[in-house]
Structures are given as C-alpha cells and as structure tokens.
Design an enzyme around this catalytic site. Sequence first.
Site, PDB file in Angstrom:
ATOM      1  N   SER A  95       0.803  -1.229   0.000  1.00  0.00           N
ATOM      2  CA  SER A  95       0.000   0.000   0.000  1.00  0.00           C
ATOM      3  C   SER A  95       0.832   1.273   0.000  1.00  0.00           C
ATOM      4  CB  SER A  95      -0.952   0.016   1.199  1.00  0.00           C
ATOM      5  OG  SER A  95      -0.235   0.138   2.414  1.00  0.00           O
TER       6      SER A  95
ATOM      7  N   LYS B  63       0.994   4.904   6.719  1.00  0.00           N
ATOM      8  CA  LYS B  63       0.467   5.718   5.618  1.00  0.00           C
ATOM      9  C   LYS B  63       1.188   7.067   5.617  1.00  0.00           C
ATOM     10  CE  LYS B  63      -2.848   2.667   4.792  1.00  0.00           C
ATOM     11  NZ  LYS B  63      -2.742   1.757   3.618  1.00  0.00           N
TER      12      LYS B  63
END
Length: 255
Positions: free
Chosen positions: A32, A107
Amino acid sequence: MRELPLIAVVAVVIALVLKTFLVQVFVIPSGSMEQTLQIGDRVLVDKLTPWFGNEPSRGDVVVFKDPGGWLEPDHKPSSDGPAMRRVKGVLSAAGLLPSEDERDLIKRVIGVAGDTVECCDAQGKLSVNGKPLDEPYLAAGNAPSKLTFKVTVPAGRLWVMGDHRDISADSRYHMANPGSGTIPVEDVVGRAFVVAWPLSHFRQLEVPDSLSSLPTRAAGESGAVRPDPAEPPLVMGVLGALPALARRRRASRGT
C-alpha cells in the site's frame, strides 16, 4: 564468563528502552506504500519526539494504531511452534526483532487539523486548502484517487493516504467512520524516517516539497513540528559511548 549474563541483561534493557521511548523497527507487510516502501522493507520509526508533544506534519510517513475497523478481522495463524512463538515474542518485545503487530498501519499524512483535502480538481490532482499537489511518490500508473471526496480535518486528527492509491484502503475508505476517515493524532506511534533494510533500499524518508511548502495553519491552532530524524541516532550514540566511558573510569582507578 561471569559477566556475560549481566551484559545480556543490560543489552535487553537498552533494547527495551530504545523500542519503548526512542526507535522501533517495523516490517512492511503490504504494497500500500509502494513505490516508497516495498513489501519486506524494515523501517525505523521515531518514537521520541511525540513524547515532547510534536505532531506529525503533512508528508510524514507515520505508523499508527488501527483506529477501529481498518484492518481485516481474520489473520493467518502463525506456523511457528509454541517454543518459537515464545522466543519471537520475547525478542519482539525487546525490539530485537521487527514488530509484526497486525494492529499497526503505515500511511502518509496528507492533511492536518484545519486542512481541507479534496480530490480531484479539473486536472485530476489532489488538493490541500485549494492548492493542487504534485505527488512524485505515487506508485507508477496510479491516479491521485479514483474516489471523489472533500473533507475538512477536525482538530486533533490527520488525513492519511497510501502512496499506492489503487490498493490502499486509507482515509478515503473510512469516511463513514467517526472523524470522516481521519485518525486521532494520539494513535500515531511515530514517524518512519529511514528505510534500514534491505541495504539496497537504505535511505532517509524525505518530506515532499509539494507538502512541506504548504502554508502553516491559522494562528490559534495547535502547531505541528516535524520530528528531527537525527535525535534517535544521537541518543543511541550516547548510549553506545557509555560502556567506553565506564572502562576508562575503571582503568583510571586501577592506575
């Protein structure tokens, strides 16, 4: 030989202190954050500066605890036997093995408190407070977002997105949750500042100019200061010098 157990205990204590208060190693389990982080990369996460109230800034890559419902509830059971699980548990707790805690995520911070994050403009770009972003860190072939959204980040929260936007289930996919997809600042474990392993990937994680150059928040809002990646190495350097200093003092006493 009598000193070896003491040396081992001191080493474990130092590792625990480092992991708890200074630096922790995390392993990247998914794609991701490609191309910035690859599956299997080990990153060093600065846990020191948040203790002094410093908050993440736009562009920082942060590790944070699952705020609820972000991770799949079912996980593959470990193939290790009971003895090996205990050994790995001890080593992981001491920070001698990378953390594989499945309750943590990684993230990039796109918006901080007070920011309005929107996608996409007429040119198909993500914007923060009306300013379009150049995002060179995105995975090849990825659009800034295939989902359209507009959100204003509440106080004490962050809007986070993965660099591999096509496969990252980030803030965009949790807008029905409290906070409209944002995460609490208090859930942030720390900022990833170095890719430490494999050596071929070794580098410092820089903050992109397009995000660092954005205007600061309005007066009256809590400020955010970027953690200094030099602080953990400096502290570790001091710790590493202590044994040498102790030997020098013993030698001076002997003379």
